[in-house]
Scaffold this active site. Structure first.
Site, short mmCIF file in Angstrom:
data_model
loop_
_atom_site.label_atom_id
_atom_site.label_comp_id
_atom_site.label_asym_id
_atom_site.label_seq_id
_atom_site.Cartn_x
_atom_site.Cartn_y
_atom_site.Cartn_z
CG ASP A 34 51.86 5.06 16.82
OD1 ASP A 34 50.63 4.94 16.86
OD2 ASP A 34 52.62 4.40 17.55
CG ASP A 35 48.41 7.42 18.82
OD1 ASP A 35 47.93 6.46 18.21
OD2 ASP A 35 48.54 7.43 20.06
CB CYS A 74 48.37 0.50 17.66
SG CYS A 74 48.69 2.11 18.41
NE ARG A 78 50.63 0.18 14.60
CZ ARG A 78 51.58 1.06 14.30
NH1 ARG A 78 52.62 0.70 13.57
NH2 ARG A 78 51.50 2.29 14.74
CG HIS A 234 51.89 6.00 20.70
ND1 HIS A 234 52.01 5.95 22.08
CD2 HIS A 234 50.86 5.17 20.39
CE1 HIS A 234 51.09 5.13 22.57
NE2 HIS A 234 50.38 4.65 21.57
CG ASN A 287 45.28 5.09 15.93
OD1 ASN A 287 45.87 4.02 16.10
ND2 ASN A 287 45.58 6.17 16.66
CE LYS A 307 45.41 5.16 20.52
NZ LYS A 307 46.82 5.17 21.01
#
Length: 504
Positions: A34-35, A74, A78, A234, A287, A307
């Site tokens: 995530d991130d 996000c 997904r 994240h 991302n 992002k």
């Protein structure tokens, strides 16, 4: 004669073994960070990230240099990963889903979990869902093809966090996160196990859940699909006692190191249960990095911005495929996308594809033969796609054309003003870059000698746009605070009353 007989027996045994191996369904593990930026992993060049398990996958597997996701935030990313379809088709736009969102991933969309279940797979997800909760949990993973689920159903910053502990012994989470909503719940299937989730114990619970799922599947002779969409890295970063303070990169590094540790435990379970050689592990991220967090955010490496932008740093992600004995170690520059996961897994499992417009390509020839990609194009949608503006950029082979550019608050704090400049800029003719020689998108190819390339890109863009039918926006259906997950239904005053603790 004796030697000939022995040789024939050996050859026959090898043939039978190969046939048996092919007859055993392949298992799948999908790891989703995530991130995470293109430059955040040790194997992608970061000098102080400690990611030994992911580095091992990269060294012994296939590392992608040109892998893309479909959105720089996000939820839409997904949705595309799980359906093999751009988020504009499924309606997961603009932006992301929230705890009280009325919409979610439509139930008539077919996920990769549902594709694999048609072939007898047992399926599980552990971690961040972020594709909706909805009335009576209608959009949860257990309604979308997953047999079991343990996790937080959306981003862990989508609830007050200033009084929660993110690092031991009692270091509070950095920042405030979203206010005026329920604290983030830990859910088991469709029930809330704890609210708020205990960040210090969360990853331990995830790794135990994943290991138990794999062990049970192997014991019951079931092929399995494990989807691990991590909350790491994240904001706000967190880590338990085994990883807090262990990385030279600070809180972000500790968070990344804990994610890598869970990957290591999954690998250990695959090895201990004897299925490591019959399991395809695929890793990527949702991302690019949240550069506004500075050193508490990620790093896009050579790629521009991060992002929420359609520059390379927003949508180009590290990716690794690992399948011992079948995928030979190496590096591929083949163009590939998260959209390609569903058709690839379906092909390897012998499953039928959904009878809908898919945007993904089968990657098996890349994985097994290191061959070029069938994919020639990548289409870059902004976080708020519209039929009026369509795609902001198109990559065709090595070239990328920007029709529109816009920065984002998520990518501010860098010296590059393009990353934070919010006005939408239209480019006619489009900005053109050769990403092979200029991955940082520095040098616009603005001479007439590139007109033929722009014509090819324009033709690809028009062909794609003609096939695109925007689905009804699920996010635009709005929010209802009554839908926010609460461990004590109908309690008052909400959200403060939604507080329950139990053993993980």
């Amino acid at each position: 004669l004796g030697l000939l007989t022995i040789m024939l027996v050996i050859a026959l045994f090898a043939l039978i073994t190969a046939q048996c191996a092919r007859a055993t369904p392949l298992n799948f593990v999908l790891l989703f960070a995530d991130d995470l930026g293109y430059g955040d992993l040790g194997c992608f060049g970061h000098p102080s990230s400690l990611t030994p398990n992911l580095d091992r996958l990269a060294a012994r597997g296939l590392r992608f240099t040109d892998f893309y996701v479909t959105s720089a935030v996000c939820s839409p990313s997904r949705a595309a990963l799980l359906t093999g379809r751009y988020q504009t088709r499924s309606g997961i736009y603009p932006g992301v889903l929230y705890p009280g969102s009325k919409g979610g991933l439509p139930l008539n969309e077919t996920t990769v979990a549902e594709v694999l279940k048609s072939k007898g797979y047992t399926t599980a997800i552990v971690g961040k869902w972020h594709l909706g909760v909805g009335p009576n949990g209608i959009y949860l993973p257990t309604r979308q093809g997953f047999d079991s689920y343990l996790g937080i159903p959306y981003s862990h910053d989508q609830g007050p966090c200033q009084n929660l502990t993110c690092f031991p012994p009692d270091v509070k989470c950095y920042g405030f996160c979203d206010q005026g909503v329920v604290t983030v719940p830990l859910m088991c299937n469709e029930n809330i196990k704890r609210q708020p989730a205990d960040f210090l114990q969360l990853e331990k619970a995830y790794s135990e859940f994943a290991s138990q799922f794999i062990s049970d599947a192997v014991q019951n002779n079931h092929p399995f699909f494990l989807y691990y969409p991590s909350h790491h890295t994240h904001y706000p970063q967190y880590a338990g006692a085994d990883y807090a303070g262990k990385s030279p990169r600070g809180p972000f590094g500790d968070s990344l190191m804990e994610f890598d540790g869970t990957v290591g435990k999954i690998l250990q379970t695959l090895e201990e249960t004897g299925v490591i050689n019959n399991t395809l592990i695929f890793f990527t991220g949702d991302n690019g990095p949240e550069l506004m967090r500075k050193s508490r955010g990620g790093n896009a490496g050579l790629m521009k911005c991060g992002k929420s932008t359609t520059y390379e740093g927003g949508m180009r992600e590290p990716a690794i495929a690992y399948w011992p004995g079948s995928i030979q170690p190496g590096v591929t520059r083949a163009l590939a996308s998260s959209l390609d996961i569903l058709p690839t897994f379906a092909k390897l499992a012998g499953a039928a594809l959904p009878d809908v417009q898919l945007d993904g390509f089968d990657m098996t020839n890349i994985l097994l033969n290191h061959r070029p990609s069938e994919r020639q194009t990548i289409f870059y949608y902004p976080t708020d796609p519209s039929e009026k503006h369509s795609v902001f950029a198109v990559r065709w082979k090595n070239f990328k054309a920007h029709y529109y550019t816009r920065g984002a608050s998520h990518s501010r704090s860098t010296p590059d003003r393009d990353c934070s400049s919010l006005p939408l800029l239209h480019h006619d003719p489009p900005l053109l870059y050769n990403l092979e020689s200029d991955p940082s998108e520095y040098y616009n190819l603005n001479s007439s000698e590139w007109d033929s390339v722009l014509k090819q890109i324009q033709a690809a863009k028009e062909h794609f746009e003609a096939s695109m039918v925007f689905g009804e926006s699920e996010i635009s259906k709005g929010r209802d605070s009554a839908l926010e997950p609460c461990c004590i239904p109908n309690c008052t005053p909400k959200p403060e009353c939604c507080h329950c603790t139990s053993a993980l």
